[in-house]
Design a protein around this motif. Sequence first.
Motif, PDB file in Angstrom:
ATOM      1  N   UNK A 188      -1.908   1.973 -10.171  1.00  0.00           N
ATOM      2  CA  UNK A 188      -0.542   2.371 -10.962  1.00  0.00           C
ATOM      3  C   UNK A 188      -0.206   1.934 -11.741  1.00  0.00           C
ATOM      4  N   UNK A 189      -0.143   0.109 -11.287  1.00  0.00           N
ATOM      5  CA  UNK A 189       0.870  -0.518 -11.990  1.00  0.00           C
ATOM      6  C   UNK A 189       0.325  -0.770 -12.953  1.00  0.00           C
ATOM      7  N   UNK A 232       8.789   5.795 -13.115  1.00  0.00           N
ATOM      8  CA  UNK A 232       9.330   3.252 -13.411  1.00  0.00           C
ATOM      9  C   UNK A 232      10.160   3.304 -12.421  1.00  0.00           C
ATOM     10  N   UNK A 233      11.381   4.127 -11.995  1.00  0.00           N
ATOM     11  CA  UNK A 233      11.959   3.184 -10.934  1.00  0.00           C
ATOM     12  C   UNK A 233      10.817   3.344  -9.508  1.00  0.00           C
ATOM     13  N   UNK A 234       9.487   4.308  -9.631  1.00  0.00           N
ATOM     14  CA  UNK A 234       9.161   4.586  -7.958  1.00  0.00           C
ATOM     15  C   UNK A 234       8.033   3.687  -7.910  1.00  0.00           C
ATOM     16  N   UNK A 235       7.514   3.707  -9.807  1.00  0.00           N
ATOM     17  CA  UNK A 235       6.284   2.843  -9.629  1.00  0.00           C
ATOM     18  C   UNK A 235       6.608   1.503  -9.397  1.00  0.00           C
ATOM     19  N   UNK A 236       8.333   0.778  -9.118  1.00  0.00           N
ATOM     20  CA  UNK A 236       8.003  -0.488  -9.111  1.00  0.00           C
ATOM     21  C   UNK A 236       8.067  -0.723  -7.743  1.00  0.00           C
ATOM     22  N   UNK A 237       8.184   0.994  -6.725  1.00  0.00           N
ATOM     23  CA  UNK A 237       8.000   0.439  -4.945  1.00  0.00           C
ATOM     24  C   UNK A 237       6.820   0.947  -5.086  1.00  0.00           C
ATOM     25  N   UNK A 238       5.011   0.664  -5.828  1.00  0.00           N
ATOM     26  CA  UNK A 238       4.119   1.283  -5.527  1.00  0.00           C
ATOM     27  C   UNK A 238       3.399   0.332  -5.071  1.00  0.00           C
ATOM     28  N   UNK A 273      -8.453   9.087   0.532  1.00  0.00           N
ATOM     29  CA  UNK A 273      -6.398   8.868   0.938  1.00  0.00           C
ATOM     30  C   UNK A 273      -6.921   8.283  -0.263  1.00  0.00           C
ATOM     31  N   UNK A 274      -7.606   7.874  -0.676  1.00  0.00           N
ATOM     32  CA  UNK A 274      -7.464   6.072  -1.951  1.00  0.00           C
ATOM     33  C   UNK A 274      -8.487   5.689  -2.454  1.00  0.00           C
ATOM     34  N   UNK A 275      -8.046   5.801  -4.044  1.00  0.00           N
ATOM     35  CA  UNK A 275      -8.881   4.779  -4.895  1.00  0.00           C
ATOM     36  C   UNK A 275      -8.897   3.207  -3.690  1.00  0.00           C
ATOM     37  N   UNK A 315       1.163  -1.619  -0.206  1.00  0.00           N
ATOM     38  CA  UNK A 315      -0.065  -0.053   0.161  1.00  0.00           C
ATOM     39  C   UNK A 315       0.747   1.317   0.031  1.00  0.00           C
ATOM     40  N   UNK A 316       2.411   1.235  -0.443  1.00  0.00           N
ATOM     41  CA  UNK A 316       2.577   2.183  -0.095  1.00  0.00           C
ATOM     42  C   UNK A 316       2.996   3.369  -1.432  1.00  0.00           C
ATOM     43  N   UNK A 317       2.682   4.503  -1.782  1.00  0.00           N
ATOM     44  CA  UNK A 317       3.456   4.986  -2.553  1.00  0.00           C
ATOM     45  C   UNK A 317       4.549   6.379  -2.435  1.00  0.00           C
ATOM     46  N   UNK A 318       5.359   6.019  -3.407  1.00  0.00           N
ATOM     47  CA  UNK A 318       6.569   6.965  -3.862  1.00  0.00           C
ATOM     48  C   UNK A 318       6.698   6.862  -4.927  1.00  0.00           C
ATOM     49  N   UNK A 319       5.432   7.491  -5.894  1.00  0.00           N
ATOM     50  CA  UNK A 319       5.376   8.047  -7.193  1.00  0.00           C
ATOM     51  C   UNK A 319       5.534   7.672  -8.076  1.00  0.00           C
ATOM     52  N   UNK A 320       5.132   8.287  -9.206  1.00  0.00           N
ATOM     53  CA  UNK A 320       4.931   7.287 -10.319  1.00  0.00           C
ATOM     54  C   UNK A 320       5.994   7.393 -11.584  1.00  0.00           C
TER      55      UNK A 320
END
Length: 473
Positions: free
Chosen positions: A180-181, A169-175, A417-419, A162-167
Amino acid sequence: MTTAEPASQPSASDGGFDLGALLAERGAERYELHARYLNHQLPRMLHTIGFDKVYERAEGAYFWDADGNDYLDMLAGFGVMGLGRHHPVVRKALHDVLDAQLADLTRFDCQPLPGLLAERLLAHSPHLDRVFFGNSGTEAVETALKFARFVTGRPRVLYCAHAFHGLTTGSLSVNGEPGFRDGFAPLLPDTAVPLGDLDALARELKRGDVAALIVEPIQGKGVHEAPPGYLPAAQELLHRHKALLIADEVQTGLGRTGDFYAYQHEEGVEPDLVCVAKALSGGYVPVGATLGKDWIFKKVYSSMDRVLVHSASFGSNAQAMAAGLAVLSVMENEQIVAGVRATGELLRSRLAALIDKYEMLADVRGRGLMIGIEFGRPQSLKLRSRWAMLQAARKGLFAQMVVVPLLKRHRILTQVSSDHLEVIKLIPPLIVGEREVDRFVDAFTAVMDDAHSGGGLVWDFGKTLVKQAVANR
């Protein structure tokens, strides 16, 4: 020897660009322009939920529409407006830096402002030594991921569910949100672990290919805090396996949670890399920063041949650096962090006192001015059937049903807060005080009264949302 005079600036009268005239002529087309040339789903969504307002100006924690009605901002532009809008100190710093006509971004010199801002930032994290400046939170995360993988020689990065670190490609990998992915694979090698689960972390580390764990001390999606003791224990495990701890403080940093960084609420936590952005420029200029230990930077930039191995075209620009220095000055001079602790506790405690009053109010959590309000299944038969109808259509609709009347009836801007989460997140400007707390709690109480009555605006709007959700399946 004579010095060349600076070129005269064009004015509206001699054919120059006139921003005020352009806005006066075309500003009313804002929604049509966006629908035609930008993300066409945004105006559609805003129209559907009744958020298609026209705000004319803003100051501090408030917006105003063309009729002079004020709106309380409990969103702060997703956290970027830490000091509210148009803080006079930050505005003056930006005017000053433009008037100084600095030789900015030559790329072959060392300007003073980046070093001065790095020095001020690092004073709040004395165990860290160096800073890389980029342009956003996701760039700060990308920098941390690159640095961690390079210095450890390992490919895989762990993150929390449930983390969000950005959108990007790299940060999407830890989303941690699949929505989002979806459709953007392949991404970087990664593995999600539950927030707080040390056994899961240890199992992954034993494989020997983990470069780092990246973690939000308080997750933005749902406002879930790392359990007490988790961060120091995770840090010890990571270091034992020669992996790094990355703290993503893009939303939680710069005083948001009642300390300068959220990781500082835990004794002994000293991340190897820390990501900040959002509020660092007061919302004026895109900026991001990755703070790290000396040995990490020296290994990445190991020779003159590698001096530009990681860089950003607009990184360290004078406007962003001046704004950052002004923001930190305001935070110190106006004792912003202490104010956040006091106001945040007042807001959280007053909302928590309502839990016993409203059966659909399940939890109030968070730190400082980062608060999550969670709704849950009611006990009474009448409300339970209505709740079930909403959940069958789409999880998260009840939270949206609360957000909409807060804006339409009470002129308070909030967010779900989130979908698919029944959670409202409050991240107002850090300058709010008792007056804003009173206004929000009074409005929230009125909306909850309406929702628990079984009728009124809340449930009328719920029918609209249900129809929309079913139509989009």
